[in-house]
Structures are given as structure tokens and as C-alpha cells.
Design a protein around this motif. Structure first.
Motif, PDB file in Angstrom:
ATOM      1  N   LEU A 235       0.853  -1.183   0.000  1.00 44.15           N
ATOM      2  CA  LEU A 235       0.000   0.000   0.000  1.00 44.15           C
ATOM      3  C   LEU A 235       0.893   1.238   0.000  1.00 44.15           C
ATOM      4  O   LEU A 235       1.615   1.494   0.963  1.00 44.15           O
ATOM      5  CB  LEU A 235      -0.898   0.017   1.241  1.00 44.15           C
ATOM      6  CG  LEU A 235      -1.879   1.187   1.348  1.00 44.15           C
ATOM      7  CD1 LEU A 235      -2.960   1.093   0.269  1.00 44.15           C
ATOM      8  CD2 LEU A 235      -2.521   1.235   2.737  1.00 44.15           C
ATOM      9  N   GLU A 236       0.879   1.992  -1.107  1.00 43.27           N
ATOM     10  CA  GLU A 236       1.670   3.218  -1.169  1.00 43.27           C
ATOM     11  C   GLU A 236       1.177   4.204  -0.118  1.00 43.27           C
ATOM     12  O   GLU A 236      -0.015   4.263   0.189  1.00 43.27           O
ATOM     13  CB  GLU A 236       1.579   3.844  -2.564  1.00 43.27           C
ATOM     14  CG  GLU A 236       2.067   2.946  -3.691  1.00 43.27           C
ATOM     15  CD  GLU A 236       3.557   2.688  -3.624  1.00 43.27           C
ATOM     16  OE1 GLU A 236       4.295   3.555  -3.119  1.00 43.27           O
ATOM     17  OE2 GLU A 236       3.995   1.615  -4.083  1.00 43.27           O
ATOM     18  N   LYS A 237       2.094   5.004   0.413  1.00 44.33           N
ATOM     19  CA  LYS A 237       1.753   5.960   1.468  1.00 44.33           C
ATOM     20  C   LYS A 237       2.156   7.366   1.006  1.00 44.33           C
ATOM     21  O   LYS A 237       3.343   7.650   0.841  1.00 44.33           O
ATOM     22  CB  LYS A 237       2.449   5.574   2.770  1.00 44.33           C
ATOM     23  CG  LYS A 237       2.038   4.184   3.263  1.00 44.33           C
ATOM     24  CD  LYS A 237       2.876   3.706   4.425  1.00 44.33           C
ATOM     25  CE  LYS A 237       2.488   2.289   4.823  1.00 44.33           C
ATOM     26  NZ  LYS A 237       2.803   1.292   3.743  1.00 44.33           N
ATOM     27  N   ILE A 238       1.139   8.212   0.801  1.00 47.02           N
ATOM     28  CA  ILE A 238       1.335   9.530   0.202  1.00 47.02           C
ATOM     29  C   ILE A 238       1.116  10.614   1.252  1.00 47.02           C
ATOM     30  O   ILE A 238       0.087  10.625   1.933  1.00 47.02           O
ATOM     31  CB  ILE A 238       0.367   9.741  -0.974  1.00 47.02           C
ATOM     32  CG1 ILE A 238       0.556   8.663  -2.046  1.00 47.02           C
ATOM     33  CG2 ILE A 238       0.554  11.127  -1.578  1.00 47.02           C
ATOM     34  CD1 ILE A 238      -0.474   8.719  -3.171  1.00 47.02           C
ATOM     35  N   LEU A 239       2.055  11.536   1.345  1.00 45.82           N
ATOM     36  CA  LEU A 239       1.926  12.691   2.236  1.00 45.82           C
ATOM     37  C   LEU A 239       1.725  13.941   1.393  1.00 45.82           C
ATOM     38  O   LEU A 239       2.611  14.333   0.627  1.00 45.82           O
ATOM     39  CB  LEU A 239       3.174  12.841   3.109  1.00 45.82           C
ATOM     40  CG  LEU A 239       3.208  14.086   4.009  1.00 45.82           C
ATOM     41  CD1 LEU A 239       2.048  14.078   4.998  1.00 45.82           C
ATOM     42  CD2 LEU A 239       4.543  14.176   4.752  1.00 45.82           C
TER      43      LEU A 239
END
Length: 300
Positions: A235-239
Motif C-alpha cells: 500500500l503506497e503511502k502519500i503525504l
């Protein structure tokens, strides 16, 4: 860990296409950003009384003047969207872009969009309930050739979406969520998870407090992955930056420090706003461009 970090940008739809808008999207690709997103609102905060263009037409135009960079919304919400019509727009966008669209999607808030269609603003509980129905239905609409659905908030009657998305089984979802219900949706339907940090810390918190809050959010999304039997690394984690006490665009070194600290938390993509003079997103264009071209190389 830092070598896999990607850098993307948000281009707010505030410029006429022939008066700087087109050039800004072209330049974003030239600078090497992984993706360029735009906000999907009818109007937004301090920009309410100025120019503000639609996300779908803007992304359609951007798809015509770029060829490599991913494009998407950051984020779309149920506030003024219906899954049936949104799905048709997204399939068309994916086709026009050659399979480069990502849908950033969230539950929405209580800003101008919440009442623009004449409705009473939804409570946080109702927004969460609508979101919980909206996302799975949209997933089906983008994945199946014909969908019928009778729900509490949304209905579809043999809604047809042939030929479907170029990206299979559908375009990727980047689900914005900080609460448990939204995080479960991100784990179940998302290819990525999006956060802006803890909004309570934006004005009075410290960068250290923000980092701790984000660490807690990452831990919670990973717990939800474990509960669902999903590998958290998948699961990519985007800020999305600009909503924490940090000022990563203040200088090149400030960005490198910020990016390094947040990559260590497990974020795989950092999104910075393209500068807009005389706004909350004002920044030195030279610093912005240097960050785009050299920032990640400093993290190796």
C-alpha cells in the motif's frame, strides 16, 4: 528506504489555460515529477472569490500536453460527485491520458463544496457513511461493464462503462483517511493511502509533534493492513504537504530534511504545491524547481 521515495506536485486550477495554466503542467513534467495532481473542488478557502476551474477538464487538457507524468485528483469527494457520472469521466480521462490517471479520493469536508448544491452540510458521521458506500460502488463501476445498485445514498441502474479503464482492473485509488473507517476503505480498495497530517497541529503544533502524529497514523494504517491480511508494503503511502507545521519549501535544505524524516516513517510519495504568489502556497519558484530536480538525489 529513501531511494524509492517519489516526488509529486499539486497544481491548483487557478490559472486560465492560455495564461499560464498549460505552461505550468508542461513544466511539471519537464521537472521530472512522478505525478501532478489538482484539487477537485467547486471553490476552495481563500481562492473562493478568484478563478477556479474544474478538475476533470483541467486534467483532460493536461493529458494532451504531457506524455509521461501521472495525473490525478487530490482529492475527489462525494460532496458534489455521484459515482455513476464520476466513473464515466474517469474512464474517459484514463483513455485520453493513455492510462496515467490516479484517483485521489476522500470523504470531503464542510467547506464550500458541502452546500454548493443546496444541501444541508453533512455531519462527520454521515460523510463517513456516504464515503463507505461511494468507494465500493465506484470500484465496481470502474471494474465491471454494467452495474446495478440500490443503496442508502446512491443508486445505479445498469450503469454501463464499456470499454472500461485502460489500466486494469481499473485506475488506482489513493484514499485519503485518518479515521479507522476510512483507513479500512483505503486498505480494501486503495492502491495508496493519503494523509495531510494532524490538522490540529497546523497552526500551533511543532514539526516534532507533527512527525509523531504521522508516525501514529502510519502505524494505524499498517495495523489495518494486518487485520485485513494485506502486506503493508503493498500500500503506497502519500503525504500531501502544506498542512503541517513544517515549511519544506522554505529552502532546499529544509525540504531535504523534511523528506528524509518522513521517508523514514514509511512514506513512499511526497506531494508539494506548485507555488502561487500571494497565497498560502507562495514559495520561491527557483527553490521549488531545484527541489524537483535535485531534492531526492540528496536522500540516497
Amino acid at each position: 528506504m529513501t531511494t524509492s521515495l517519489r516526488l509529486s506536485t499539486v497544481i491548483l486550477p487557478v490559472r486560465r489555460w492560455r495564461e499560464g495554466g498549460e505552461a505550468e503542467w508542461r513544466r511539471a513534467e519537464e521537472l521530472g515529477f512522478h505525478a501532478a495532481y489538482t484539487y477537485d473542488h467547486l471553490s476552495w478557502r481563500s481562492f473562493r472569490d478568484g478563478p477556479w476551474f474544474g478538475a476533470v477538464p483541467t486534467l483532460t487538457a493536461a493529458a494532451q500536453v504531457t506524455s509521461r507524468m501521472r495525473l490525478g485528483t487530490m482529492v475527489t469527494s462525494p460532496n458534489f460527485r455521484h459515482p455513476v457520472t464520476l466513473a464515466k469521466d474517469l474512464i474517459s480521462l484514463d483513455d485520453v491520458s493513455g492510462g496515467r490517471i490516479t484517483l485521489g479520493i476522500g470523504a470531503g469536508g464542510d467547506g464550500f463544496d458541502a452546500t454548493a448544491l443546496g444541501q444541508e452540510p453533512w455531519t462527520p458521521r454521515e460523510r463517513a457513511a456516504r464515503f463507505a458506500e461511494f468507494v465500493p460502488l465506484l470500484d465496481r463501476l470502474l471494474s465491471e461493464p454494467a452495474v446495478s445498485h440500490r443503496g442508502e445514498f446512491y443508486s445505479a441502474e445498469e450503469a454501463r462503462n464499456v470499454p472500461g479503464c485502460l489500466q486494469r482492473p481499473r485506475i488506482p485509488f489513493a484514499v485519503a483517511a485518518t479515521g479507522p473507517r476510512g483507513m479500512r476503505l483505503a486498505v480494501r480498495h486503495g492502491q495508496a493511502w493519503v494523509t495531510t497530517g494532524d490538522p490540529k497541529l497546523f497552526e500551533t503544533g511543532t514539526p516534532e509533534q507533527s512527525l509523531a502524529a504521522l508516525r501514529g497514523q502510519v502505524e494505524r494504517i499498517e495495523e489495518k493492513c494486518a487485520e485485513a491480511g494485506r502486506d503493508p508494503q503493498g500500500l503506497e503511502k502519500i503525504l500531501l504537504t502544506g498542512f503541517t507545521p513544517d515549511r519544506p519549501l522554505e529552502s532546499f535544505d529544509a525540504f531535504v530534511d523534511f523528506a528524509g524524516r518522513h521517508a523514514e516513517l514509511g512514506f513512499t510519495e511526497i506531494v508539494i504545491h506548485s507555488p502561487i504568489p500571494d497565497s498560502a502556497f507562495a514559495a520561491d519558484p527557483g527553490v521549488f524547481e531545484r527541489i524537483a530536480t535535485e531534492g531526492l538525489a540528496k536522500l540516497g
